[in-house]
Design an enzyme around this catalytic site. Structure first.
Site, mmCIF file in Angstrom:
data_model
loop_
_atom_site.group_PDB
_atom_site.id
_atom_site.type_symbol
_atom_site.label_atom_id
_atom_site.label_comp_id
_atom_site.label_asym_id
_atom_site.label_seq_id
_atom_site.Cartn_x
_atom_site.Cartn_y
_atom_site.Cartn_z
ATOM 1 N N ASP A 187 0.819 -1.207 0.000
ATOM 2 C CA ASP A 187 0.000 0.000 0.000
ATOM 3 C C ASP A 187 0.857 1.263 0.000
ATOM 4 O O ASP A 187 1.950 1.275 0.575
ATOM 5 C CB ASP A 187 -0.911 0.035 1.230
ATOM 6 C CG ASP A 187 -2.052 -0.963 1.143
ATOM 7 O OD1 ASP A 187 -2.297 -1.491 0.047
ATOM 8 O OD2 ASP A 187 -2.699 -1.211 2.180
ATOM 9 N N TYR A 197 5.247 -8.563 8.912
ATOM 10 C CA TYR A 197 4.881 -7.155 9.058
ATOM 11 C C TYR A 197 5.002 -6.717 10.516
ATOM 12 O O TYR A 197 4.862 -7.531 11.434
ATOM 13 C CB TYR A 197 3.427 -6.928 8.614
ATOM 14 C CG TYR A 197 3.136 -7.211 7.175
ATOM 15 C CD1 TYR A 197 3.179 -6.204 6.223
ATOM 16 C CD2 TYR A 197 2.785 -8.496 6.751
ATOM 17 C CE1 TYR A 197 2.895 -6.458 4.893
ATOM 18 C CE2 TYR A 197 2.493 -8.764 5.425
ATOM 19 C CZ TYR A 197 2.548 -7.739 4.496
ATOM 20 O OH TYR A 197 2.257 -8.004 3.184
ATOM 21 N N ASP A 208 -7.780 1.941 7.659
ATOM 22 C CA ASP A 208 -6.568 2.575 8.187
ATOM 23 C C ASP A 208 -6.874 4.049 8.439
ATOM 24 O O ASP A 208 -8.002 4.515 8.214
ATOM 25 C CB ASP A 208 -5.369 2.382 7.246
ATOM 26 C CG ASP A 208 -5.568 3.015 5.869
ATOM 27 O OD1 ASP A 208 -6.427 3.910 5.730
ATOM 28 O OD2 ASP A 208 -4.862 2.621 4.933
ATOM 29 N N ARG A 242 -4.645 -4.640 7.243
ATOM 30 C CA ARG A 242 -5.702 -3.682 7.610
ATOM 31 C C ARG A 242 -6.959 -4.417 8.067
ATOM 32 O O ARG A 242 -7.569 -4.069 9.079
ATOM 33 C CB ARG A 242 -6.055 -2.799 6.407
ATOM 34 C CG ARG A 242 -5.034 -1.744 6.071
ATOM 35 C CD ARG A 242 -5.462 -0.955 4.859
ATOM 36 N NE ARG A 242 -5.351 -1.719 3.635
ATOM 37 C CZ ARG A 242 -6.248 -1.693 2.643
ATOM 38 N NH1 ARG A 242 -7.339 -0.966 2.753
ATOM 39 N NH2 ARG A 242 -6.065 -2.392 1.548
#
Length: 306
Positions: free
Chosen positions: A43, A71, A85, A178
């Site tokens: 993203d 992550y 987000d 997300r």
């Protein structure tokens, strides 16, 4: 002019604020216009590892993207948004009395195989259209749930004053962090979204070993770019086998190769198993083991790199 012989993978660390497409375009320009593609979209507001394949290595991009990813993200509790987000419009805000045990339990409950519904603000295509394009027009459509695997997830740190926690996640391809954070918030009854995200690894590529676009530009000026182009073999977890000389013509023509014509180096040939096949010390391609007509095994090409 592009160097037509460039072939390999750059362990790029994408900066926040750039799309994956923009990052690849910058790398392509630095390397003189050579063919380039990324292994797994990141993203725009996320940063971290984005492997960029150059030259013939673009053929293996999907195989790198299939590897597990890691992550580190910031979970914000008590707030939901339309993008899941902090860049999106706020849908709800609810109070949350911080309970470390409850947060840890909720986070851990997502370990293993789970189902996720892709967010509307994503690049998933439905009937030829990307979901985020529909979302920008105010549309929301039904999406099919997908199975993904969370190999490991845990709380690194927490800040009750801001209702945030730093979360580490190791997961399979196709996992939306997300959505994972939003689902954790729902499980806690207060809602949640993602505050920030860094991809720390993709397969064998780790953020501490990566290089930014800015650093690549500096290296281009000093003629040191060759040092950051890693060979195809570094990107793939498959064991290498060498083709014997008498079978090299078949190999170069993209024909199946009997395992009897290969130096298997002790590796077992099992149907479905994948190998890197080499000739003259060079990687010729990715091959899969299939049953042979006479009861033996053959290696059939998935991707040819010669």
């Amino acid at each position: 002019m592009a160097d037509k012989d460039i072939s390999g993978v750059v362990n790029l660390v994408k900066d926040r604020g750039f799309t994956s497409h923009d990052a690849v375009a910058a790398v392509r320009k630095i390397f003189g216009g050579v063919k380039a593609g990324h292994a797994g979209t990141l993203d725009p507001e996320a940063e971290g590892v984005l492997p960029v394949c150059l030259g013939k290595a673009t053929k293996i991009a999907d195989y790198i993207g299939g590897e597990s990813k890691s992550y580190r993200g910031v979970l914000v509790l008590g707030k939901t948004t339309d993008t899941q987000d902090l860049t999106g419009g706020v849908l709800s805000e609810r109070g949350f009395a911080w309970d470390s045990r409850a947060v840890e339990k909720a986070v851990r409950s997502f370990e293993g195989e789970i189902c996720q519904i892709p967010p509307m603000y994503s690049a998933v295509k439905v009937n030829g259209q990307k979901l985020y394009q529909m979302a920008r027009r105010g549309l929301e459509i039904e999406r099919e749930a997908r199975r993904v695997t969370i190999y490991r997830i845990g709380v690194v740190s927490e800040d009750p004053e801001t209702n945030t926690a730093v979360i580490d996640v190791d997961c399979s391809r196709g996992t939306y962090i997300r959505t994972l954070f939003a689902d954790i918030g729902e499980r806690l009854g207060c809602g949640g979204c993602m505050g920030a995200l860094t991809r720390t690894s993709v397969g064998a590529y780790r953020i501490e070993d990566g290089v930014t676009v800015g650093r690549l530009r500096e290296m281009a000026g000093s003629g040191g770019l060759d040092a950051v182009v890693q060979p195809v073999e570094s990107a793939l977890p498959y064991p290498p086998v060498d083709v014997l000389q008498e079978a090299e013509k078949k190999l170069r023509n993209g024909n199946p190769i009997p395992t009897a014509a290969c130096d298997m180096k002790g590796f077992e040939a099992v149907p479905g198993r994948v190998f890197l096949v080499r000739a003259d010390g060079r990687t010729a391609g990715i091959f899969e083991v299939c049953g042979g007509e006479s009861g033996g095994f053959t290696l059939k090409p998935r991707v040819m790199l010669l």
